[in-house]
Design a protein around this motif. Sequence first.
Motif, PDB file in Angstrom:
ATOM      1  N   TYR A 178     -11.565  21.673  58.280  1.00 38.78           N
ATOM      2  CA  TYR A 178     -13.002  22.262  58.234  1.00 38.78           C
ATOM      3  C   TYR A 178     -13.845  21.675  56.945  1.00 38.78           C
ATOM      4  O   TYR A 178     -13.232  21.515  55.946  1.00 38.78           O
ATOM      5  N   ASP A 179     -15.027  21.023  57.312  1.00 39.93           N
ATOM      6  CA  ASP A 179     -15.918  20.429  56.087  1.00 39.93           C
ATOM      7  C   ASP A 179     -16.789  21.632  55.357  1.00 39.93           C
ATOM      8  O   ASP A 179     -17.038  21.450  54.159  1.00 39.93           O
ATOM      9  N   TYR A 180     -17.230  22.433  56.172  1.00 41.92           N
ATOM     10  CA  TYR A 180     -18.071  23.416  55.670  1.00 41.92           C
ATOM     11  C   TYR A 180     -17.442  24.865  56.362  1.00 41.92           C
ATOM     12  O   TYR A 180     -16.898  24.981  57.458  1.00 41.92           O
ATOM     13  N   ILE A 181     -17.439  25.763  55.436  1.00 40.57           N
ATOM     14  CA  ILE A 181     -17.292  27.281  55.665  1.00 40.57           C
ATOM     15  C   ILE A 181     -18.257  28.118  55.478  1.00 40.57           C
ATOM     16  O   ILE A 181     -18.755  28.108  54.452  1.00 40.57           O
ATOM     17  N   VAL A 182     -18.872  28.546  56.633  1.00 47.31           N
ATOM     18  CA  VAL A 182     -20.060  29.553  56.352  1.00 47.31           C
ATOM     19  C   VAL A 182     -19.857  30.910  56.568  1.00 47.31           C
ATOM     20  O   VAL A 182     -19.343  31.318  57.645  1.00 47.31           O
ATOM     21  N   VAL A 183     -20.029  31.578  55.724  1.00 49.37           N
ATOM     22  CA  VAL A 183     -19.741  33.077  55.504  1.00 49.37           C
ATOM     23  C   VAL A 183     -20.997  33.686  55.746  1.00 49.37           C
ATOM     24  O   VAL A 183     -21.990  33.609  55.150  1.00 49.37           O
ATOM     25  N   LEU A 184     -21.258  34.477  56.873  1.00 47.41           N
ATOM     26  CA  LEU A 184     -22.435  35.034  57.306  1.00 47.41           C
ATOM     27  C   LEU A 184     -22.728  36.644  56.498  1.00 47.41           C
ATOM     28  O   LEU A 184     -21.645  37.231  56.178  1.00 47.41           O
ATOM     29  N   GLY A 185     -23.737  36.620  56.125  1.00 51.18           N
ATOM     30  CA  GLY A 185     -23.949  37.849  55.254  1.00 51.18           C
ATOM     31  C   GLY A 185     -24.241  39.321  55.776  1.00 51.18           C
ATOM     32  O   GLY A 185     -24.342  39.258  57.194  1.00 51.18           O
ATOM     33  N   ALA A 186     -24.241  40.314  54.880  1.00 47.77           N
ATOM     34  CA  ALA A 186     -24.463  41.652  55.738  1.00 47.77           C
ATOM     35  C   ALA A 186     -25.183  42.477  54.568  1.00 47.77           C
ATOM     36  O   ALA A 186     -25.153  41.944  53.237  1.00 47.77           O
ATOM     37  N   LYS A 246     -17.620  27.183  41.124  1.00 45.10           N
ATOM     38  CA  LYS A 246     -19.109  27.318  41.594  1.00 45.10           C
ATOM     39  C   LYS A 246     -19.571  26.198  42.252  1.00 45.10           C
ATOM     40  O   LYS A 246     -20.470  25.917  43.072  1.00 45.10           O
ATOM     41  N   THR A 247     -19.039  24.747  41.945  1.00 48.51           N
ATOM     42  CA  THR A 247     -19.332  23.844  42.623  1.00 48.51           C
ATOM     43  C   THR A 247     -18.994  23.528  44.160  1.00 48.51           C
ATOM     44  O   THR A 247     -19.384  22.760  44.860  1.00 48.51           O
ATOM     45  N   ALA A 248     -18.016  24.363  44.456  1.00 48.45           N
ATOM     46  CA  ALA A 248     -17.563  24.486  45.897  1.00 48.45           C
ATOM     47  C   ALA A 248     -18.513  25.310  46.855  1.00 48.45           C
ATOM     48  O   ALA A 248     -18.375  25.359  47.887  1.00 48.45           O
ATOM     49  N   ILE A 249     -19.481  26.033  46.199  1.00 49.57           N
ATOM     50  CA  ILE A 249     -20.300  26.936  46.917  1.00 49.57           C
ATOM     51  C   ILE A 249     -21.694  26.340  46.957  1.00 49.57           C
ATOM     52  O   ILE A 249     -22.527  25.943  46.037  1.00 49.57           O
ATOM     53  N   MET A 250     -22.460  26.500  48.216  1.00 54.06           N
ATOM     54  CA  MET A 250     -23.979  26.446  48.157  1.00 54.06           C
ATOM     55  C   MET A 250     -24.521  28.027  48.978  1.00 54.06           C
ATOM     56  O   MET A 250     -23.851  28.621  49.581  1.00 54.06           O
ATOM     57  N   GLU A 251     -25.719  28.153  48.802  1.00 52.77           N
ATOM     58  CA  GLU A 251     -26.324  29.374  49.188  1.00 52.77           C
ATOM     59  C   GLU A 251     -27.335  28.922  50.093  1.00 52.77           C
ATOM     60  O   GLU A 251     -28.284  28.268  50.075  1.00 52.77           O
ATOM     61  N   GLU A 252     -27.496  29.805  50.983  1.00 54.00           N
ATOM     62  CA  GLU A 252     -28.559  29.747  51.876  1.00 54.00           C
ATOM     63  C   GLU A 252     -29.133  31.035  51.993  1.00 54.00           C
ATOM     64  O   GLU A 252     -28.479  32.245  52.500  1.00 54.00           O
ATOM     65  N   ASN A 253     -30.318  31.400  51.349  1.00 51.00           N
ATOM     66  CA  ASN A 253     -30.882  32.889  51.240  1.00 51.00           C
ATOM     67  C   ASN A 253     -32.221  33.068  51.912  1.00 51.00           C
ATOM     68  O   ASN A 253     -32.832  33.751  51.178  1.00 51.00           O
ATOM     69  N   ARG A 254     -32.480  32.308  52.808  1.00 51.62           N
ATOM     70  CA  ARG A 254     -33.651  32.571  53.649  1.00 51.62           C
ATOM     71  C   ARG A 254     -33.403  33.653  54.986  1.00 51.62           C
ATOM     72  O   ARG A 254     -34.507  33.987  55.386  1.00 51.62           O
ATOM     73  N   SER A 255     -32.284  33.499  55.572  1.00 49.85           N
ATOM     74  CA  SER A 255     -31.945  34.311  56.843  1.00 49.85           C
ATOM     75  C   SER A 255     -32.238  35.718  56.755  1.00 49.85           C
ATOM     76  O   SER A 255     -31.888  36.308  55.915  1.00 49.85           O
ATOM     77  N   VAL A 256     -32.625  36.181  57.823  1.00 50.13           N
ATOM     78  CA  VAL A 256     -32.740  37.605  58.049  1.00 50.13           C
ATOM     79  C   VAL A 256     -31.763  38.279  59.195  1.00 50.13           C
ATOM     80  O   VAL A 256     -32.121  39.346  59.588  1.00 50.13           O
ATOM     81  N   ASN A 257     -31.316  37.224  59.937  1.00 46.33           N
ATOM     82  CA  ASN A 257     -30.700  37.612  61.168  1.00 46.33           C
ATOM     83  C   ASN A 257     -29.503  36.646  61.306  1.00 46.33           C
ATOM     84  O   ASN A 257     -29.452  35.647  60.946  1.00 46.33           O
ATOM     85  N   THR A 258     -28.554  36.915  62.301  1.00 46.95           N
ATOM     86  CA  THR A 258     -27.745  36.011  62.607  1.00 46.95           C
ATOM     87  C   THR A 258     -27.692  34.537  63.312  1.00 46.95           C
ATOM     88  O   THR A 258     -27.280  33.799  62.575  1.00 46.95           O
ATOM     89  N   ASN A 270     -26.667  19.662  57.495  1.00 41.38           N
ATOM     90  CA  ASN A 270     -27.306  18.109  58.187  1.00 41.38           C
ATOM     91  C   ASN A 270     -28.150  17.361  56.988  1.00 41.38           C
ATOM     92  O   ASN A 270     -28.003  16.452  57.016  1.00 41.38           O
ATOM     93  N   ALA A 271     -28.596  18.395  55.995  1.00 41.86           N
ATOM     94  CA  ALA A 271     -29.333  17.643  54.940  1.00 41.86           C
ATOM     95  C   ALA A 271     -28.147  16.919  53.860  1.00 41.86           C
ATOM     96  O   ALA A 271     -28.393  15.950  53.391  1.00 41.86           O
ATOM     97  N   LYS A 272     -27.110  17.633  53.863  1.00 42.65           N
ATOM     98  CA  LYS A 272     -26.196  17.189  52.853  1.00 42.65           C
ATOM     99  C   LYS A 272     -25.322  16.010  53.740  1.00 42.65           C
ATOM    100  O   LYS A 272     -25.138  15.121  52.832  1.00 42.65           O
ATOM    101  N   ASN A 276     -24.708  10.177  56.956  1.00 48.47           N
ATOM    102  CA  ASN A 276     -23.847   9.399  58.052  1.00 48.47           C
ATOM    103  C   ASN A 276     -23.892  10.169  59.191  1.00 48.47           C
ATOM    104  O   ASN A 276     -23.137  11.100  59.462  1.00 48.47           O
ATOM    105  N   PRO A 277     -25.212   9.980  60.035  1.00 52.64           N
ATOM    106  CA  PRO A 277     -25.380  11.003  61.106  1.00 52.64           C
ATOM    107  C   PRO A 277     -24.433  10.804  62.287  1.00 52.64           C
ATOM    108  O   PRO A 277     -24.536  11.542  63.336  1.00 52.64           O
ATOM    109  N   ASN A 278     -23.702   9.692  62.305  1.00 53.28           N
ATOM    110  CA  ASN A 278     -22.624   9.401  63.436  1.00 53.28           C
ATOM    111  C   ASN A 278     -21.366  10.439  63.255  1.00 53.28           C
ATOM    112  O   ASN A 278     -20.589  10.516  64.245  1.00 53.28           O
ATOM    113  N   VAL A 279     -21.309  11.143  61.989  1.00 52.39           N
ATOM    114  CA  VAL A 279     -19.865  11.935  62.017  1.00 52.39           C
ATOM    115  C   VAL A 279     -20.384  13.168  61.963  1.00 52.39           C
ATOM    116  O   VAL A 279     -21.263  13.752  61.437  1.00 52.39           O
TER     117      VAL A 279
END
Length: 358
Positions: A178-186, A246-258, A270-272, A276-279
Amino acid sequence: MNLPWNLIVSLIATIPLTISVFLFVRQWHRERRVLRLAAELGLVILCLVFFIGGISTQLGTESPFVRIGLVILAIMALVIISFPFVLIISAIVTGITLIRHEGLKPRNLLSLSTGLLALFYPLAWGLFQPQTNNSTLLTIFGIAYTLFSTAVAFISILFLLYVVASWLNLIPLHRKHYDYIVVLGAGLSEGRKVTPLLAKRVETGIKAWHKNPDSTLIMSGGQGADELVPEAQAMSEYAIEQGIPKTAIMEENRSVNTLQNIQFSFDIINAKGGTNPNVNPHVLIVSDDYHVFRALLLAHNNGFMCDGRGSRTRLYFYINAMVREFVAFLVSQKAQLAKPLAIVLGLELFVFIIQLVS
């Protein structure tokens, strides 16, 4: 060439099993995040029963193969017969335990109320018999009860498929990177601390990161009205305390639901990876074991490719939460599910009308 009859029967019994296994394996590799996966597993089980039955008629009960098959059939029959009763009792017992631990709140009554309804609902069947009652009122009540029972059976089958598909999607794909691991908040405790439930989500994400050390952890969660910091920030701080750089973590801090958790996290991905849009990056969604399948369904319905990993929760909490997640699934899919249910109920009502008129 004349083939022996027992060989012909054996081949005929093998064909449905082979086809059903092929369909299940194909669905597993193509797309796991659908209820169809659970339905095709059920088809495999039915075809296995047919296969064992067909072979046993030719080899006789003295064959060791047939004896093993009959034992498997007996175990399967026992599981299928006892499953509804075990589920009902478990729902009632865990519902009482949940209330004792978490308090008497409406959201904590789902498993208990569902178990009690499932226990006492069949008792009403004897009161309503639409084909035999002479009373017009009882006949109307009987028809209504039968139609309602059909709807309950429809929803029960959906619930079974939902639970089985949820379990199947919790099976990890160990060989997949896996390239990205997204942990959903609560929700946070005291406005800024991760709760034990959320801590388990983060810890599950950390375990996945250790198996994919060059991946990026995305902590996803906005700031609620009663929270002092965004959930993503609190989750990141907890992960750093557990030794994640800390360099291995990114934050998504706008969401309010799943759904926003997933959408906004994929915006970051997608921004990061836009150079290389073909991968297509491999993404793992981490949440509670009862919640991850609905998250995967939302991702699937919105065109996001990902797998799921669930953090374990206590049984008394799991069953109630699973019922709650299923209700949320029904609400989100009400337009799609209403059509087949309406067709079934319409046909059943038509049959009743024909019987009453004739």
